[in-house]
Every structure is written in C-alpha cells, then in structure tokens.
Design a protein around this motif. Structure first.
Motif, short mmCIF file in Angstrom:
data_model
loop_
_atom_site.label_atom_id
_atom_site.label_comp_id
_atom_site.label_asym_id
_atom_site.label_seq_id
_atom_site.Cartn_x
_atom_site.Cartn_y
_atom_site.Cartn_z
N UNK A 43 0.86 -1.19 0.00
CA UNK A 43 0.00 0.00 0.00
C UNK A 43 0.89 1.23 0.00
N UNK A 44 0.37 2.36 -0.47
CA UNK A 44 1.13 3.62 -0.33
C UNK A 44 0.64 4.39 0.89
N UNK A 45 -0.40 3.90 1.55
CA UNK A 45 -0.94 4.60 2.73
C UNK A 45 -0.03 4.39 3.93
N UNK A 46 -0.05 5.33 4.87
CA UNK A 46 0.77 5.16 6.06
C UNK A 46 0.15 5.83 7.27
N UNK A 47 0.50 5.31 8.44
CA UNK A 47 0.01 5.88 9.70
C UNK A 47 0.92 7.01 10.18
N UNK A 48 2.08 7.18 9.56
CA UNK A 48 2.99 8.29 9.89
C UNK A 48 3.20 9.15 8.65
N UNK A 67 -4.92 -0.79 -6.64
CA UNK A 67 -4.08 -1.54 -5.71
C UNK A 67 -4.24 -3.05 -6.00
N UNK A 68 -3.12 -3.73 -6.06
CA UNK A 68 -3.16 -5.16 -6.37
C UNK A 68 -3.94 -5.92 -5.31
N UNK A 287 14.58 -6.27 -6.94
CA UNK A 287 13.63 -5.54 -7.76
C UNK A 287 12.36 -5.32 -6.95
N UNK A 288 11.50 -4.45 -7.46
CA UNK A 288 10.38 -4.00 -6.65
C UNK A 288 9.06 -4.09 -7.40
N UNK A 289 8.02 -4.41 -6.63
CA UNK A 289 6.67 -4.41 -7.17
C UNK A 289 5.90 -3.36 -6.38
N UNK A 290 5.38 -2.34 -7.06
CA UNK A 290 4.62 -1.32 -6.33
C UNK A 290 3.21 -1.82 -6.06
N UNK A 291 2.52 -1.12 -5.16
CA UNK A 291 1.18 -1.55 -4.79
C UNK A 291 0.22 -1.48 -5.98
N UNK A 292 0.54 -0.68 -6.99
CA UNK A 292 -0.32 -0.59 -8.17
C UNK A 292 0.25 -1.36 -9.37
N UNK A 293 1.03 -2.38 -9.07
CA UNK A 293 1.39 -3.32 -10.13
C UNK A 293 2.47 -2.88 -11.09
#
Ligand code: SAM
Ligand code: SF4
Length: 377
Positions: A43-48, A67-68, A287-293
């Motif tokens: 997710x890109x959301x955060x509590x901070x 979001x996947x 390598x990286x997978x973002x929350x939106x694929x």
C-alpha cells in the motif's frame, strides 16, 4: 484527498530491444547481477508522515481500484519464485495498514522456488505490530525490520508528524518478545534531527536483542526536499559510533545493502546502509513491485514496467494509463499460462533493462516522481 490514476514515471521504454531478453535461466541483468530479492509494496498509505518520505498534506494517493489484490500479488510472487526469487520483503507505505495482512503473509509464505521455500520478511513502522505479530508468525513470517529514528517523543512528533512513539515502542517490544530473529531496527540519520542519538539508538537496539541499521537519507521524499548537507554520511556515522564502541567490519556482505560491524568484537553488530556515499549497486539483487502493479528495477528508476495489462486484461490496464506489453496485454481473455508467461517476460525485461547504478551522485540525476512510500522501501 484526491485519488489519482498514477502515471508518475515512464511506464515502459520502447520494446525494440526485447529480443535480447533471456527467455529462460536465472533472472540476470546485462551486468551479470542475478536477482533473488523482490520487495513487494502492499500500500502507499501510512500511519505516519516521516518528513524524508511523505509530505504532510497533499499526497496523491494511488486509486484504490489500482491496488493489487491478494490473488494478483500471489500470482506475481509465484512466477517470480519460479525463476529464482528467493526472498520477498513486504513493505509500503505501512504494510500493517493492509486489512488482509495476515492472509498476505500466509499465502506468500507457502510459495516455493526451485531452491525450496521462499524467505518472507517485512519492513514496518511497528504501529499495530502487537495486534498482528502472533498471526503473522503463525502464518509464516520469517524476519522483521522496524523503523525508529528517534527515542524522544517531541522529536518523534516533529519527524513523523504524528504522536505515536509509544505505539512504535510497543511494536518493538512485541517483536523483541517474539522468536523472530534476527530482528533489525532501521534509522535514517539526519543532521540537526537525530545525529546526537546514534549511540542511544544502538544501545536501545542492543537492549531489544536487535541490530540497529543506519540508513543514509536518500533523495526519495515525495516533497523533493532532500539535500546532501542534511544527510549524515556513513563516515560520520562510523566516527560517532567509534567514540563508544570499537568497530570491526564483518566480511561476507554479498548483495546485502548493509555494511555490518561487530561492536567491541561482537557478537553484537551494527549496520550502515550508505546508498549515497558508498553505493552498492554492483551487487544489487533486488527488484520491486509497487502496490499498483508496477515493476521497478531500482529505487531510483524513472522507468516502470506495468503488469496491470497482464493481470487485468479485460479492463485494459487497471489504472487506465499503462502501455502495451506485447504479452497478452490490452484486451481479451488471457489464459492462466499466458498470464504467467506475460508476468515472467515482464520480470525478465525489467531486470534486463537495469542500469549499472543509480547515479545519485551524477549532476544529471533525476529524482523519481514517486516518494518512498509509493515505491516501497
Ligand atoms: N512504513 C514502513 C517503515 O517505515 O518501515 C515501511 C516502508 S518505509 C518506505 C521503508 C524504509 O524506508 C524505512 O526504514 C524508512 O526509514 C526508509 N526510508 C524512507 N524514506 C527514506 C529516504 N528518503 N531515505 C532513506 N530511507 C528512507
Ligand atoms: Fe510511513 Fe515508513 Fe514512509 Fe515513515 S518511512 S512515512 S512510516 S512509509
């Protein structure tokens, strides 16, 4: 706050050189680096709202529909494991904000690659760990990194723009009380912010049977406020720690980002991740997978490889902005095998196109449009 379909970086360069992408064998790039580590942003959301990562307000969130899903993440992860990825690290944003986090762990922990079961790690700010940790351990989580940059409540409030130090400390206490080892604590070292707490942070980690890992601040904040002067360098970190402990470099770093040192001869250790002043790109296996694929081959990449047209063929690209993939993209029913083949090809293409290094220190360096919370640290 507005949800936007994100088109933050170039989705994909021209497909002309795809001919050269290996169709089988390990996930290897043109510089000989074999990739074994996939960072999965949930997710890109955060509590901070850490100043070096997210803006206080006005962040452009990923559209929820982009979001996947857990099924999609698992599908990509299975294909990745089948061609040699052996470690998944769950990250974000804050991964514990994902309501199905225990199921995510359970599904990914069962995946096996050619060399056996994958290792499953997570990087978290620790908030909500006391609620989720027992379930995640039961589900198969192997390792944990928790971020904590300061032990002082006033500083914490200023740095993260939230009054949640007690929650983070409770999360660290829960992790310390669990059997998950090695336990690592991450701290970004910043001038005029926490540079006078480096020794205290290491001592705090030792009290919790954990290894502190200092990270040089990187130009990855969504607000684009990074400055070289504000960053505390590897050399300065080591100089400060040497006032309290003797530091002995540990050999055998491999592709790991942290350089590790024994404290007073060990067994306690400290790590330094010097992405800016001592880049370790030559050994990078991530390598990286973002929350939106989107697949990314580097934190600092300005190019992304869009899996959405493969994962959601009947809806176009999922975000409505992706470019074609040449492998079951766009329209029509992709069969399961065709879909997996498309994912594999995109993984291989992403790795194949990896540049030799991140070029932060090059005058022509361009900061990626996404902040760290949307890339996945
Ligand atoms: N929210 C979780 C956390 O904070 O641990 C996971 C995501 S966070 C993006 C992952 C890691 O990236 C954290 O350890 C954080 O300190 C680090 N990070 C974020 N922005 C950074 C930056 N600009 N430079 C260096 N490290 C950064
Ligand atoms: Fe959230 Fe982690 Fe970024 Fe801090 S570093 S704002 S905790 S995603």
């Amino acid at each position: 706050m507005a949800a936007v379909p994100v088109m933050l970086a170039t989705r994909r360069p021209d497909a002309a050189s795809d001919e050269a992408v290996p169709a089988s064998g390990p996930l290897i790039d043109t510089h000989g680096r074999v990739h074994r580590d996939l960072r999965i942003s949930l997710t890109d959301r955060c509590s901070l709202r850490c100043t070096y990562c997210m803006p206080e307000q006005g962040n452009e969130w990923l559209a929820r529909a982009s979001i996947l899903t857990l099924d999609e993440i698992e599908r990509v992860a299975r294909v990745a494991a089948s061609i040699g990825i052996s470690t998944f690290r769950l990250t974000g944003g804050e991964p514990l904000l994902r309501p199905d986090i225990v199921d995510v762990v359970r599904r990914l922990a069962t995946i096996e690659g050619p060399r056996g079961p994958v290792e499953l790690a997570m990087t978290t700010n620790g908030i909500r760990l006391p609620d989720f940790l027992p379930g995640m351990i039961d589900a198969g989580l192997d390792r944990l990194n928790i971020s904590i940059d300061t032990l002082r409540p006033d500083r914490f409030r200023e740095l993260t723009r939230r009054d949640r130090l007690d929650d983070v400390l409770a999360g660290i206490a829960a992790a310390a009380a669990s059997d998950l080892r090695p336990l690592k604590l991450n701290a970004v070292a910043m001038r005029g912010v926490n540079e006078d707490e480096l020794v205290d942070l290491v001592s705090f980690a030792l009290d919790h049977d954990a290894e502190l890992r200092f990270i040089e601040q990187m130009p990855l904040d969504a607000g684009h406020t990074w400055s070289r002067e504000h960053m505390v360098t590897r050399e300065e970190i080591l100089e400060t720690l040497a006032t309290r402990w003797s530091l002995t470099p540990l050999p055998g770093r491999g592709g790991a980002p942290a350089e590790r040192f024994l404290l007073d001869g060990g067994p306690a250790t400290v790590g330094v991740i010097a992405s800016v002043t001592a880049p370790f790109c030559g050994d990078c296996d991530r390598l990286r997978l973002t929350a939106d694929g989107q697949l990314r081959n580097c934190l600092f990449s300005t190019t992304e490889f869009d899996l959405m047209p493969i994962l959601r063929p009947s809806t176009g690209s999922g975000t409505g902005t992706g470019s074609g993939t040449g492998t079951g993209s766009g329209t029509g029913e992709a069969g399961v095998d065709e879909m997996d083949a498309g994912i594999e090809r995109m993984l291989r293409t992403c790795v194949h196109r990896k540049l030799p290094g991140h070029a932060i220190n090059d005058p022509s360096f361009l900061q990626p449009a996404r902040g760290m919370n949307a890339i996945g640290g």
